[in-house]
Design an enzyme around this catalytic site. Structure first.
Site, PDB file in Angstrom:
ATOM      1  CG  PHE A 213      -1.673   1.260   1.463  1.00 22.56           C
ATOM      2  CD1 PHE A 213      -2.902   1.473   0.869  1.00 22.56           C
ATOM      3  CD2 PHE A 213      -1.162   2.251   2.299  1.00 22.56           C
ATOM      4  CE1 PHE A 213      -3.609   2.644   1.086  1.00 22.56           C
ATOM      5  CE2 PHE A 213      -1.859   3.427   2.530  1.00 22.56           C
ATOM      6  CZ  PHE A 213      -3.084   3.628   1.915  1.00 22.56           C
ATOM      7  CG  ASP A 214       3.315   1.949   3.375  1.00 24.70           C
ATOM      8  OD1 ASP A 214       2.465   1.058   3.509  1.00 24.70           O
ATOM      9  OD2 ASP A 214       3.765   2.604   4.333  1.00 24.70           O
TER      10      ASP A 214
END
Length: 418
Positions: A203-204
């Site tokens: 996600f990051d």
């Protein structure tokens, strides 16, 4: 908020620190962290209470824990008014952050890992540029200059290898994608999060790549970071998922599934758009302008050469055509490529430009002499050799013009003399 501010591009308006809603929402995503959660929240709450003067919230995002994590979280929420709990029925750090950030009413959204491996002293410099409108996202970096990190060689190698892969495959410009210490403007997050698909550890990275390609400003803070030896992260599983994520994002950007152009138009920070006398454009801009002038000069050179060759011969035609186009090339590059206006230093620039021309002449004339000395070339071969020689001379010309003739330091000295 004024009409001008309301129409401003997301991320650029300073945050109102005196409003009733939380200014900062720090999310702690957890899965089966019944032991570490309470000391984390107490330490973080004490730090915020001492060092933050605006309203804040700590949100515990429970990722479908099967132990007593949720009960601990709810007890802490009853004890501290600034602590909230958000429970999810499915696992996934990315899923938790996406859900909590999109539901939050805070102006700046942050998250950190429950082990608090990152020194909390970095929180203020992480958030400050977002509050002021200077930056859109901020990340803690263990690989930036000034960071102090304590961890084993295995994790160090994996971290650096992963970021090298990101730079080579996704052209990432940020230094550390996976440090669990990040923040984002809420107005920017509302536009980006619907396009972030990953629900896990990637996600990051996906968020940062999307932000970079949309033209957002990412602020990096070198952190003090101590590895948690009891971390439950499955390195192999995480690495495999990350590689799959890289492939998916690469495909999505090429196919247009992720609307990069629209996001860049809507969110991207535009160039400053100021041309100051004596301040040269950026290197990429210089290269583009120099190339355009070079193509025009080469075409003009070929036309002159062909017109003169029959009348005066190849070598005189080459000299005359190159001299005329060199003078025009120097004048155009002086103004358009290197941003120099006015008469100051113009004579010196042309003189030094002629020296550069001499080097180009030696290269092209030498090529002609070598060609005619070894064979009897036809017109097509002769022109082909001249074009190749001119390309080499063009590269040499750019390097000499940028590093010598129009060097900014020499130009500044010339401006002082006048």
């Amino acid at each position: 908020m004024t009409a001008t501010a309301s129409a401003a591009r997301p991320g650029t308006v300073p945050v109102d620190l005196a409003g009733p809603q939380p200014v900062l929402d720090v999310v702690i995503p957890v899965y089966n962290e019944e032991t570490d959660l309470e000391p984390c929240i107490r330490r973080l709450h004490a730090h915020l209470a001492e060092h933050v003067s605006y309203p804040y919230r700590i949100t515990i995002a429970d990722n479908a824990s099967t132990d007593a994590t949720l009960r601990v979280a709810e007890r802490l929420a009853r004890e501290f008014p600034e602590v909230a709990v958000h429970h999810l029925d499915e696992k996934g750090r990315g899923r938790a952050l996406n859900a909590v950030w999109r539901a939050s009413d805070a102006a700046v959204l942050a998250y950190m890992d429950v082990d608090l491996s990152t020194d909390l002293a970095a929180l203020a410099p992480l958030v400050a540029p977002l509050l002021s409108g200077h930056s859109d996202l901020a990340i803690g970096s263990r690989l930036a200059r000034g960071a102090r990190v304590v961890r084993g060689p295995k994790r160090e190698f994996i971290s650096r290898a992963y970021n090298l892969i990101l730079k080579s495959t996704l052209a990432a410009k940020f230094s550390d994608a996976q440090c669990g210490f990040k923040a984002i403007r809420a107005d920017v997050a509302r536009e980006l999060l619907p396009h972030v698909e990953d629900t896990g550890w990637f996600f990051d990275t996906e968020l940062l790549v999307l932000a970079q390609r949309a033209g957002l400003r990412i602020h990096e803070v070198p952190v003090d970071w101590v590895d948690d030896p009891n971390s439950s992260v499955n390195i192999v599983k995480t690495a495999t998922a990350d590689l799959k994520g890289i492939a998916r994002v690469t495909k999505a950007t090429f196919t247009g599934e992720i609307p990069i152009s629209r996001l860049r138009e809507q969110l991207g920070r535009q160039p400053i758009g100021v041309e100051a006398p004596g301040v040269p454009p950026r290197l990429v801009t210089q290269l583009v302008r120099f190339a355009a002038i070079g193509v025009s000069s080469t075409l003009a050179y070929l036309v002159l050469f062909l017109l003169l060759r029959t009348a005066v011969g190849a070598q005189p035609a080459n000299f005359t055509a190159l001299l005329v186009t060199a003078i025009g090339n120097t004048a155009l590059n002086r103004r358009l490529t290197f941003g120099i206006r006015g008469r100051a230093g113009a004579g010196r620039h042309q003189f030094e430009g002629l020296i550069v021309f001499g080097l180009g002449l030696a290269l092209t004339s030498g090529s002609l002499a070598l060609l005619n000395g070894s064979t009897t070339p036809g017109l097509v071969l002769e022109i082909t050799v001249l074009v190749l020689a001119n390309l080499a001379a063009t590269v040499l010309r750019f390097l000499l013009l940028r590093g010598w003739v129009f060097n900014p330091r020499r130009q500044a000295a010339t401006q002082k003399e006048y």
